[in-house]
Design an enzyme around this catalytic site. Sequence first.
Site, PDB file in Angstrom:
ATOM      1  N   GLU A 127       0.827  -1.205   0.000  1.00 29.89           N
ATOM      2  CA  GLU A 127       0.000   0.000   0.000  1.00 29.89           C
ATOM      3  C   GLU A 127       0.865   1.259   0.000  1.00 29.89           C
ATOM      4  O   GLU A 127       1.802   1.363   0.802  1.00 29.89           O
ATOM      5  CB  GLU A 127      -0.915   0.005   1.235  1.00 29.89           C
ATOM      6  CG  GLU A 127      -2.000   1.067   1.159  1.00 29.89           C
ATOM      7  CD  GLU A 127      -3.014   0.935   2.293  1.00 29.89           C
ATOM      8  OE1 GLU A 127      -4.215   1.099   2.046  1.00 29.89           O
ATOM      9  OE2 GLU A 127      -2.591   0.646   3.425  1.00 29.89           O
ATOM     10  N   ALA A 266       0.153  -2.435  10.681  1.00 31.85           N
ATOM     11  CA  ALA A 266      -0.390  -3.661  10.111  1.00 31.85           C
ATOM     12  C   ALA A 266      -0.951  -3.350   8.724  1.00 31.85           C
ATOM     13  O   ALA A 266      -1.098  -2.190   8.340  1.00 31.85           O
ATOM     14  CB  ALA A 266      -1.477  -4.254  11.012  1.00 31.85           C
ATOM     15  N   ASN A 269      -4.168  -7.374   4.160  1.00 30.35           N
ATOM     16  CA  ASN A 269      -4.225  -8.300   3.033  1.00 30.35           C
ATOM     17  C   ASN A 269      -5.165  -9.463   3.347  1.00 30.35           C
ATOM     18  O   ASN A 269      -4.932 -10.200   4.313  1.00 30.35           O
ATOM     19  CB  ASN A 269      -2.829  -8.856   2.744  1.00 30.35           C
ATOM     20  CG  ASN A 269      -1.746  -7.802   2.821  1.00 30.35           C
ATOM     21  OD1 ASN A 269      -1.793  -6.803   2.130  1.00 30.35           O
ATOM     22  ND2 ASN A 269      -0.768  -8.029   3.675  1.00 30.35           N
ATOM     23  N   HIS A 299      -9.038  -3.642  13.816  1.00 30.87           N
ATOM     24  CA  HIS A 299      -8.983  -2.642  12.743  1.00 30.87           C
ATOM     25  C   HIS A 299      -8.754  -3.339  11.399  1.00 30.87           C
ATOM     26  O   HIS A 299      -9.479  -3.099  10.422  1.00 30.87           O
ATOM     27  CB  HIS A 299      -7.849  -1.655  13.059  1.00 30.87           C
ATOM     28  CG  HIS A 299      -7.539  -0.670  11.994  1.00 30.87           C
ATOM     29  ND1 HIS A 299      -7.640   0.697  12.175  1.00 30.87           N
ATOM     30  CD2 HIS A 299      -7.087  -0.811  10.712  1.00 30.87           C
ATOM     31  CE1 HIS A 299      -7.285   1.327  11.075  1.00 30.87           C
ATOM     32  NE2 HIS A 299      -6.939   0.425  10.176  1.00 30.87           N
ATOM     33  N   GLU A 300      -7.735  -4.195  11.352  1.00 28.48           N
ATOM     34  CA  GLU A 300      -7.435  -4.881  10.085  1.00 28.48           C
ATOM     35  C   GLU A 300      -8.564  -5.822   9.698  1.00 28.48           C
ATOM     36  O   GLU A 300      -8.870  -5.983   8.518  1.00 28.48           O
ATOM     37  CB  GLU A 300      -6.116  -5.647  10.200  1.00 28.48           C
ATOM     38  CG  GLU A 300      -4.921  -4.803  10.593  1.00 28.48           C
ATOM     39  CD  GLU A 300      -4.753  -3.558   9.733  1.00 28.48           C
ATOM     40  OE1 GLU A 300      -4.989  -3.623   8.520  1.00 28.48           O
ATOM     41  OE2 GLU A 300      -4.373  -2.512  10.282  1.00 28.48           O
ATOM     42  N   GLU A 322     -10.164   3.524   5.900  1.00 25.89           N
ATOM     43  CA  GLU A 322      -9.363   3.745   7.097  1.00 25.89           C
ATOM     44  C   GLU A 322     -10.150   4.389   8.237  1.00 25.89           C
ATOM     45  O   GLU A 322      -9.980   4.024   9.401  1.00 25.89           O
ATOM     46  CB  GLU A 322      -8.130   4.586   6.760  1.00 25.89           C
ATOM     47  CG  GLU A 322      -7.137   3.891   5.835  1.00 25.89           C
ATOM     48  CD  GLU A 322      -6.607   2.574   6.377  1.00 25.89           C
ATOM     49  OE1 GLU A 322      -6.831   2.257   7.558  1.00 25.89           O
ATOM     50  OE2 GLU A 322      -5.979   1.838   5.604  1.00 25.89           O
TER      51      GLU A 322
END
Length: 835
Positions: A127, A266, A269, A299-300, A322
């Site tokens: 990213e 982090a 993916n 969050h991920e 985000e």
Amino acid sequence: MTSANLTRDETAARARTIRLDTVEVDLDVRDARDLAVQTFPTTATLTFDATTETTWIDFIGASVESVTVNGAPRDVEWDGARIRVDGLQAHNVVTVRAHGRYSTSGEGLHRFRDPVDGEVYLYTQYEPADARRVYPVFEQPDMKARWRFTVSAPDGWQILSGGAETGRDGVPGGVRVGFAETLPLSSYITAVAAGPYHRVEGVWDGGGRPVPLGVLCRASLAAHLDADEILDITRRGLQFFEQAFAYPYPWGKYDQIFVPEYNLGAMENPGLVTFTEAYVFRGASTAAQHEGRANTILHEMAHMWFGDLVTMRWWDDLWLKESFADFMGAHAAVAAGGFPDAWVTFASRRKGWAYVQDQLPTTHPIVADIPDLEAAKLNFDGITYAKGASVLKQLVAFVGEDAFFRGARRYFADHEFGNTTLPDLLSALESESGRDLAAWSRAWLQTSGLSEIAVDRAADGELVLTQTDPRPHRLTCGLFSLVDGRLVRQGGVEVDVFEARTPLAGETGRDVDLVLPNVDDSTYAKVRLDARSTDAAAAHLSSLDDPVARAVVWASLWNATRDGDLPVGRFVDIVARHATHESNVALLADALAHTHLAIGHYAAADARGTLADAWLQTCWRALWQAAPGSDAQLAWARAVGAAAARSAARADEIHAILDGSTPAPAGLALDPDLRWAWLIALAATGHASPEDADAELAADPSAQGHVAYRTALAARPDAAVRAAAWHAAWEDSSLTNDHLAATIAGVRAGDRRDLIAGFDDDYFARIRPTWASRSIEIARRLVVGLFPSSDSLDDVDAWLAGNDDAPAALHRLVIEQRDGLARDLRVRAAQPAAP
């Protein structure tokens, strides 16, 4: 602008002419253990429809050997970033054979050698646009594909990608592993990892649909991996998000890998989430650290829906993933993760980040204008993450939590595996809530800056809420009176605020000692306390029972210090008085960090030494008085390390504890990380020698030990040592990202401006050539980390005036550093004269 810096307009034009179907990637990293081999073979086959005869494929690597279009070889036309492809038909199969470069900057395919056992580890990080460093791609988020990966690697390694493994065959020098085809994904969230990683397996029974789980780290860290806690959080999160979003987790397996020298916290993916291995705690860790890791895991995980299932069309709408993930991380940590104080940490830490970013001259709306990739790289900031999450928290209150989640479900159902913009989300939320969100969007998503909220006490006792830069807020003002030495809440006024002045009807401040606007942290605004409230907080802050209210007060006091309205000395006194009583370790850690920053940046020059000595004494006393083995004891021990880099007042005692001639405080885990922090502090004041650092490295030869060792050597207060480190930072291209950061930390250790002031001209001569020649991650670290902390703005202003044609991203970084220096000088000048 180079051809590597893709623009929004040209990628949008490409997306209109190309409909991508599949990408097959074949990577060969069998030679990765030989560090003399700098490249790896990579082949990509892209299948797509086209309405144009010519396009380009993105690739940044060592070489391109061949390009085949629909079975016919073509001449290689490659400028180092773009491969020209012509002769396209309605349906096309294009194969590119090339060689990529192993990375040491954390961008692309990063290669790391573990100094403990010599093992080599690989992982990818893309990213916003570094997949093109590993394989030829259409590098833009709105060109999704189904991906099929094949990876050849040394036998005995863990070999992973986002899809499940489908088979492996022996090949000379290793093994060749195939992976299942993915559902449609953008290139930047594809992933590969390979190496002798330690793996712990688990499973989540997703309502009779088992999801395989994996937690991985380097073999030399295996003893420190608390996989059970990580797996527990993972199961809780998957259960929560599936129910909340009414959409099954779509990506098959769920591997989470902790990797070395990582540039981020982090990355989401699908099927192979990557984390910094700083989340593998080698020694003592506080509850706040575990909460922070859980928050990041969640969050991920939220990104599996917000960002991966439904993806922004271009980086203007980065917030669509985000901001939501930042909000969902805290929300899920409270609702399902077992961390009820997550919103307290958010109020202090995440909002604090946003407030700082939103006061810079480069502030931008949450929905930003991102013309190109360089701008996108710098937009992963406090506004996109924390401000966006803050206003989403307010939006949830505005439309109602049930309506918000119904809107999210509609959004996923309508746009699964697609790309969206702001109107798509607002439409879904409006449909489910019945609220018109156009005005809310204009006020919060499409404007920049922040309001400052305060309460005026009129002569007749009337309370009037004021705000600068008026926006719509729904907030509560808490009213506290002093009762038996404690601030006790007597009530509150919930109010809708639109104008610059809003009377708090029916309330007077005659018997109110503390008026706390935004007492529950429900809105996004900088809170300013009136004089009487400041006095009450200064004397009785730690008596407030509500940790959210304390977080708002701590934040208000810190913002007042940053703005020059609260003298640094008084802020330090408040922290010294109340931090030892702060029960929330995240609030404690933030207060300690802010004090360290205040002394170094905002204290007047003639008071800084005295404040630094006094602060170290405060930290030292608090360390010895803290409960043995407590989180507070560890927080104060870390604060001692930071303070001792400026003051040598306790150098002999610290050295004696490190060499074992004096016992450490009872219960203190003097683990390698804490030992290094103390040793670096001693080195910065001239009280630790290279031999001391050698001995510490012998005791801790880990990767983290090698990084800290580099800082300790560079931190010595010798002009020649600092000069050597300065030149190494700029000129030694073999430094990895972590080793560069360690070198920069040594250059800046102890705020010894006198040792490096002579390099100011060199800094401004180097930054533009460095930006042109190094990767954006490495260049950013140099530009930000070595910016001169001078007593004048003249040099930076001269550079800005003479380089108005510099790349926009570089210009932004320099403007932001200038603003920080201008604030330092302005606040120092506002400090009261020393008695």
